[in-house]
Write a protein that holds these residues in place. Structure first.
Motif: not given
Ligand SMILES: Nc1ncnc2c1ncn2[C@@H]1O[C@H](COP(=O)(O)OP(=O)(O)OP(=O)(O)O)[C@@H](O)[C@H]1O
Ligand SMILES: Nc1ncnc2c1ncn2[C@@H]1O[C@H](COP(=O)(O)OP(=O)(O)OP(=O)(O)O)[C@@H](O)[C@H]1O
Ligand SMILES: [Mg+2]
Ligand SMILES: [Mg+2]
Lengths: 292, 517, 337, 337
Positions: B349, B433, B306-307
């Motif tokens: 994040k 995130d 995802r990141t």
């Protein structure tokens, strides 16, 4: 096969050494053009141990037949030059003598104490044995110490007072700054011994800036063309210069070459004096095309 | 009550207080952050510590373990007063702290970090083989399949946290303190951690556990202490408390509604369209549309990509293929600057590694991403101060001192500042995130409502989160990724935990192919 | 993440690391090819022995510098420290000739003095910067001036010269060889091996890495940061003293111009070898290769007189940049991340 | 936490910060007192003018270095760059005399050339290190050798001297004054003010801080890291060129010994001023004070003959360490944290 002559000198990190490099290169060109069977290899070093490296390389990779060396410092290079001698090479030492006798075949000597003495005598005479002077020294090394010791000794017995001595590292920027500070410190200065023409150039600018040109005169040393020109033009600030010509390297190379090109015996000591350059004889020592 | 607190202790083991803090006060400079706080940690008990961001939890546990010295008050170990001059002294007495902020040397490997300062030696030399074995054993105990030779800087944040835990476990703690260990962990990893905590508790270790996740407190803790503004509010058994009670004790008021009301289907035109985007070895052929005014969730297990996908969209990673359209027009986004010009902002994040300048104060941190807004030639300091004022207000950032370094802030307040920083660019599309990592429940709700407001104003949000309630409570649609592929986009009633798990593990939807084939 | 991916990832990063470690060696091989192309004599045993012997000075000092830099420090004083230690050794040995004669004892006392001074000077650098909380750059810039002045003062502006009899006794330490390998090369090798073991295989080395990587983390890991940092300077001092011990018999003298700019050469060798100037990552073998590379460049310039002496510095500068560029190793790969 | 506490804390930390910022000034004041005690001539207008004028060179270069170091870089090439630019200016101006005469135009062209060369040289340093991903230490060590060689080559090992007529025209740039303030001091002041504004009040300066503090964070904050870093080297180059423009009329010459070790002096001025060598924190006023401090130390040593010349370096080294220790400012407070 060609005869190879290695020339090892200090790198062009200040004016005099620059002149040395220039004269060495000029000699190389001239001699290689004249004698097709001779190859001159000039290497320059930034320090004593680098110069020792150069000597090793000249022997081991260039396989020279003769060495002309102007030692960065006498003492540390004594043993490395001895190694070259022991490898069976012809050795010419220039300017700074080795610490052990009998190593070199030829010694072309500049004369550092002589430079100090001649300068001291001139100042004594000009000041009639009385006055206040300042001294700008070079980089703290044997060369500098020899010159200064002889200078101080020459002044013995006169009423000339050395106000202070500071190192200006044979560098014109340092010469300028040290002189500025002498000028703020001492209201009356009769003469300046700058010992070296690079320093002298800095001193001249500082004196001019302080507008005290009429108060004192400056004695440099070496024979840089800018200073010789001033002497020639009769500049009152720089009445004389004391010669310590970097061209001595060319002389040494020439002598060494003679060993291979003529049958004359080549050996012994060639001592160069510390000639005083005055307005009268300056023309003989002025080489406008030299970089030094 | 007491029975409840010691329910899991071996019958032959006495309930005994191991470590206590008595009347602890702590000031940094002239700002006092702890006021007469007392706490008792008992053998065989999990004690939870609750409080809002900046309440002083981390400060308290640092004092208990010797990293800070109390300004006044004393520590009592097994009934005798004790002073820990430094963390080493604490550790020598068996007090081990897992920091809230990761404390790993990034350029060293996993194995090197685990044994840092306590290397196993054979004679004068490092016993690398044993250390590697031990490290591998510890990691496998935590079911963490990281190679001990990997450098920390190459690990994901959650793997790093697992390494921290492994490091603490290797220290043979008598008193184990965990400061928000689960903030960066996934559900599976949390379960593994809890198994370990229970195992240690059953062995008689005294455990102090900090978390903002109240479910976890319910699940693992025996007693709970609540701090508010540096003061001790209460200590009571968890059994008698509901989540709402805990929240109220912490915040000092009721939290009425966690999530904003969001009317589904109010989304507008497509704002961002990603087609067939791939990143070498990390993402394959990802396509999705983001509509104006919607929250699109992205779910998936750790490392699903995802990141990587998001960073590829905004130009922080190299794409191997793919097109991006904004409002129907193709755009070339090759750097974060391009993305910013397209009105896309990204909240990382990794707040410590890529989010905030820890050695600087708040103001430059806040405006760094949107600097041109504050003047192209000369930065308008007044405007910056005003923005800071507004951000402190809007995001409820509680810093004792505005001039102090961001690195000294409490974790939650750092996160809020990071959110404020990203919002400063006034983006049309926000990719966030893990936005609520380490955020207390009151503020969390504030952030959720803030996201709701954004979408109400027609902005779009992409939400990456490993917290299922957050994902379900906020997202209009949920894209699920597995092994670098988007395996499905769930809408309406399909948005439930079960469907997400099915897609995330590749049981359902487009097959998650190994991206390295 | 499935385990397949995991294995593959670590395998690929393993490859990168190997290539990176090879980088300096490849650059060195490149230099050797260049040297041979310019002059066949380059590969002669004598010349190679010269290169390695010379590399020993700077190399030994650079091994020490690797520790300092890995732990996030810097030491600008090594050149003057070498000059000062040489000077002190010479003065003491010359004095001892009168009482002990020019024998082994005199040399040994000189050697012991050198080690004491090196360790002491290193400890001063380390303690002043850690306890005084002054940037190492400033402290060592200061001590650089101090040591250089002291040797000038001892030599009274001139040159301190070792008694010629003592030189005879001491000579083999530089000019001797064991099984054809020059003594300085052996010492260099021993220092490098010891350095490698210390940096990579002991807790101390690991602590250096940790401190250079993140001091706070190191402190939180119960590492005595100040003590370890001070130790790196002590090691640096010890290395300087070892280099001096083999330097003195070579030139037999010390003056204010001894060791000028060695600090720059030592740091350059360390960085060329792949150690990071900001700390946290050090590589002894890289440093060794870096030192040999620097010496080789100087030697290559002496192999030919095609290049004007005035341009030596330029060629040297270019070769250093290119060598480091090549040795980075990732110029072949595409920009990643 | 109540608001009362809040105010109280910020007040106290405000005090701390102010004291730290004052540190270098206090150290400078200390030096001035020392100077006056040693020799009354110290405070004479002429001497002070000398100090500030001399500080201008190194100070202007150090302002540039503050940018480079703040952004986490280093530039070792500034001294040689200054020598090279001086040399090129002199050669070009001498050549122009033949066609343009020794007028303002000639000098102006020289000045423009200087700026072009400075900016170009800076850009090369910046681009090679960022695009080539080579440590700035290595790149600038390389270009240091290159520029120094080039000036030696241009001067044929000797000295390049500016035409005397041109000197006359150019002279006021160094020797002139405006309302009694020497021109170099004015230029220094202007550069410092511009540097201060750029570093502390513009987005560019903020980005330098961010990059030096954490490159990754900077990248994630939409900063063109490579571009900004390159710009810091360009600014450094520009500062070197400005320093050179006022340097050339002073002695009207350039040689291979021009600017030797200026890089060390410039970096020292920056660090003495409180900028962190590792980057992330820079302080222009500190740098200015650092440069003046260094010059003052040299001046003070010239004003007394109490200290053996040979020990100048030692005294200088000691004063630098003590000054930095004093200016840290927290020696008075107990160890906290
Ligand atoms: N080293 C320090 N210097 C100055 N202030 C500090 C320092 N450490 C903590 N503080 C302040 O103390 C207060 C309490 O911080 P602490 O980290 O204990 O909060 P916390 O309860 O752990 O919050 P969170 O839930 O956000 O982690 C905060 O206002 C913080 O800014
Ligand atoms: N710096 C890196 N070097 C090598 N591989 C990496 C790096 N960063 C990420 N990866 C790998 O790329 C893949 C995708 O990682 P990514 O962080 O995007 O996963 P994710 O699904 O976003 O994880 P999370 O749930 O933690 O956000 C994973 O295999 C990961 O291990
Ligand atoms: Mg906390
Ligand atoms: Mg991710």
């Amino acid at each position: 096969d060609k005869i190879k002559i290695g020339v090892s000198i200090p790198a062009a990190t200040h004016g005099w050494a620059g002149g040395l490099n220039w004269h060495a290169e000029q000699a190389e060109k001239r001699i290689e053009a004249t004698y097709p069977n001779i190859d001159i290899i000039v290497v320059s070093a930034n320090g004593a141990s680098e110069q020792a490296n150069d000597l090793e390389d000249l022997v081991s990779v260039q396989n020279i037949d003769a060495l002309v060396v102007l030692p960065f410092e006498s003492d540390p290079l004594t043993v490395p030059v001895q190694q070259v001698k022991q490898a069976g090479k012809f050795v010419t030492v220039v300017d700074r003598g080795l610490s052990l006798p009998g190593i070199e075949d030829v010694y072309v000597a500049g004369n550092n104490p002589e430079l100090g003495r001649v300068s001291g005598e001139y100042i004594r005479e000009r000041l009639n044995d009385e006055g206040k002077i300042v001294v700008l020294r070079g980089i703290p090394t044997t060369v500098d110490t020899e010159r200064v010791d002889a200078f101080v000794e020459t002044l013995d017995g006169s009423k000339i007072e050395i106000l202070d001595m500071k190192h200006a590292n044979w560098n014109r920027d340092d010469g300028y700054e040290v002189m500025q500070d002498f000028l703020s410190r001492f209201p009356k200065i009769d003469a300046v011994w700058a010992q070296d023409d690079d320093i002298a150039l800095g001193v001249i600018e500082a004196v001019k800036q302080a507008d005290r040109t009429d108060e004192m005169f400056i004695v440099g040393g070496a024979g840089m063309k800018d200073i010789i020109k001033r002497v020639m033009d009769g500049d009152k600030l720089t009445p004389i210069d004391v010669l310590y010509p970097p061209a001595m390297i060319a002389t040494a190379i020439d002598i060494t070459v003679m060993k291979f090109t003529s049958n004359a015996p080549v050996e012994g000591r060639y001592i160069l004096g510390a000639t005083v350059v005055t307005q009268d004889n300056a023309e003989n020592f002025y080489f406008p095309d030299s970089p030094f | 009550m007491t029975d409840a607190a010691v329910h899991a202790v071996n019958p032959d083991q006495q309930v005994r207080t191991r470590l206590s803090g008595r009347q602890i006060c702590k000031s940094f400079g002239s700002a006092q952050v702890l006021f007469d706080v007392s706490i008792d940690l008992m053998a065989g008990e999990v004690h939870a510590l609750l409080g809002e961001n900046g309440a002083g939890k981390s400060t308290l546990v640092k004092i208990l373990s010797g990293y800070h010295q109390p300004s006044s008050g004393e520590l009592v170990l097994d009934g005798a007063p004790v002073t820990f001059h430094d963390s080493e002294a604490g550790e020598n007495h068996g007090v081990i702290l897992i920091h809230q902020e990761l404390n790993l040397a990034e350029q060293l490997t996993v194995e090197e970090n685990i044994f840092l300062g306590r290397e196993i030696k054979r004679g004068w030399f490092l016993d690398k083989a044993t250390m590697r074995q031990e490290a591998a054993k510890l990691l496998s105990q935590l079911q963490c399949d990281v190679d001990p030779k990997t450098r920390i800087r190459d690990l994901s944040v959650s793997d790093r946290q697992m390494v921290e835990i492994a490091k603490a476990l290797s220290k043979k703690a008598d008193i184990l303190i965990l400061d928000e260990p689960t903030a960066v962990l996934t559900g599976r990893e949390v379960d593994i951690l809890f198994d370990q905590i229970r195992r240690l508790r059953d062995q008689g270790v005294a455990i102090l556990y900090i978390s903002h996740k109240l479910d976890e407190i319910k699940a693992i803790a025996d007693r709970v202490t609540v701090l508010r503004d540096g003061r001790h509010i209460t200590t009571e058994p968890v059994a008698g408390l509901e989540k709402d009670d805990m929240a109220r004790l912490m915040v000092g008021r009721d939290i009425k509604q966690m999530f904003p009301d969001r009317t589904p289907g109010h989304a507008g035109d497509v704002a961002l369209s990603v087609r067939n985007l791939s990143v070498d070895g990390q993402v394959r052929d990802a396509s999705f549309d983001l509509r104006r005014g919607e929250v699109l969730g992205f779910a998936g297990i750790v490392g699903a990509g995802r990141t990587a996908l998001m960073e590829a969209i905004i130009g922080l990673r190299e794409r191997s293929s793919g097109q991006i359209e904004r409002n129907g027009n193709p755009v070339a986004i090759n750097s974060l600057q391009d993305a910013k010009k397209c009105g896309i902002a990204y909240l990382t994040k990794d707040r410590k590694g890529s989010g905030l300048l820890l050695n600087m104060e708040m103001r430059p941190n806040l405006t760094l991403l949107a600097l041109e807004k504050f003047g192209r030639v000369i930065i308008d300091r007044k405007a910056e101060e005003a923005a800071l004022e507004a951000a402190i207000e809007a995001f409820d950032i509680r810093a004792a001192d505005r001039k102090s370094k961001v690195g000294d802030f409490s974790g939650g307040n750092q996160q809020k500042l990071l959110l404020a920083k990203v919002m400063e660019t006034d983006p049309e599309i926000v990719i966030i995130d893990e936005p609520t990592r380490g955020i207390d429940i009151g503020t969390k709700s504030q952030i959720y409502h803030f996201i709701g407001d954004l979408t109400n104003r027609g902005k779009s949000v992409i939400l990456l989160s490993s917290e299922m309630p957050e994902m379900l409570g906020l997202s209009d649609r949920i894209a699920v990724m597995a092994a670098g592929c988007i395996t499905g986009i769930l809408e309406g009633n399909d948005r439930n935990e079960h469907e997400i798990m099915r897609h995330a593990t590749g049981i359902s939807g487009k097959q998650g192919v190994s991206v390295h084939e | 993440m499935n385990s397949l991916e995991r294995t593959e990832r670590s395998a690929s990063s393993g490859f990168t690391i190997d290539f990176k470690a090879l980088g300096p060696f490849l650059a060195l091989v490149g230099l050797f090819i260049l040297g041979t192309a310019i002059n066949e004599a380059f590969l002669s045993g004598g010349n190679l022995a010269n290169i390695f012997t010379r590399a020993a000075f700077i190399g030994i000092i650079a091994v020490g510098a690797t520790f300092v830099i890995t732990a996030g420090g810097i030491d600008l004083s090594v050149g003057s420290m070498a000059a000062f230690i040489s000077g002190a050794m010479i003065v003491v040995m010359n004095t001892l000739v009168a009482t002990l004669g020019a024998g082994i004892e005199t040399v040994l006392i000189g050697v012991v003095l050198s080690i004491v001074l090196g360790v002491g000077a290193g400890a001063i650098n380390g303690l002043v910067s850690t306890k005084g909380k002054i940037e190492a750059f400033i402290v060592t810039l200061g001590t650089m001036g101090i040591y250089r002045s002291l040797v000038t003062y001892m030599a009274d502006g001139g040159t301190l010269s070792l008694d010629f009899e003592v030189r005879g006794v001491y000579r083999p330490v530089y000019y001797g060889d064991v099984l054809g390998i020059p003594v300085p090369v052996l010492v260099f090798f021993a220092v490098a091996v010891a350095g490698y073991v210390l940096l990579n295989m002991t807790p101390f080395g690991r602590k250096c890495f940790a401190i250079g990587s993140n001091e706070q983390v190191a402190r939180y890991s119960a590492i005595h940061v100040d003590r370890v940092k001070t130790m790196t300077y002590v090691i640096q001092g010890l290395c300087v003293s070892l280099a001096t011990i083999i330097y003195v018999p070579r030139l037999g003298s010390a003056s204010s111009s001894t060791g000028v700019l060695w600090e720059l050469e030592a740091i350059a060798a360390v960085i060329i070898g792949g150690t990071m100037l900001k700390g946290g990552y050090g590589r002894i073998w890289g440093t060794v290769v870096g030192a040999i590379m620097l010496t080789t460049i100087g030697n290559i310039l002496n192999l030919t007189d095609a290049i004007s002496n005035y341009l030596n510095g330029a060629v040297q500068g270019l070769i250093i940049i290119v060598a480091v560029f090549l040795q980075r190793g990732d110029w072949r790969r595409k920009k990643s991340k």
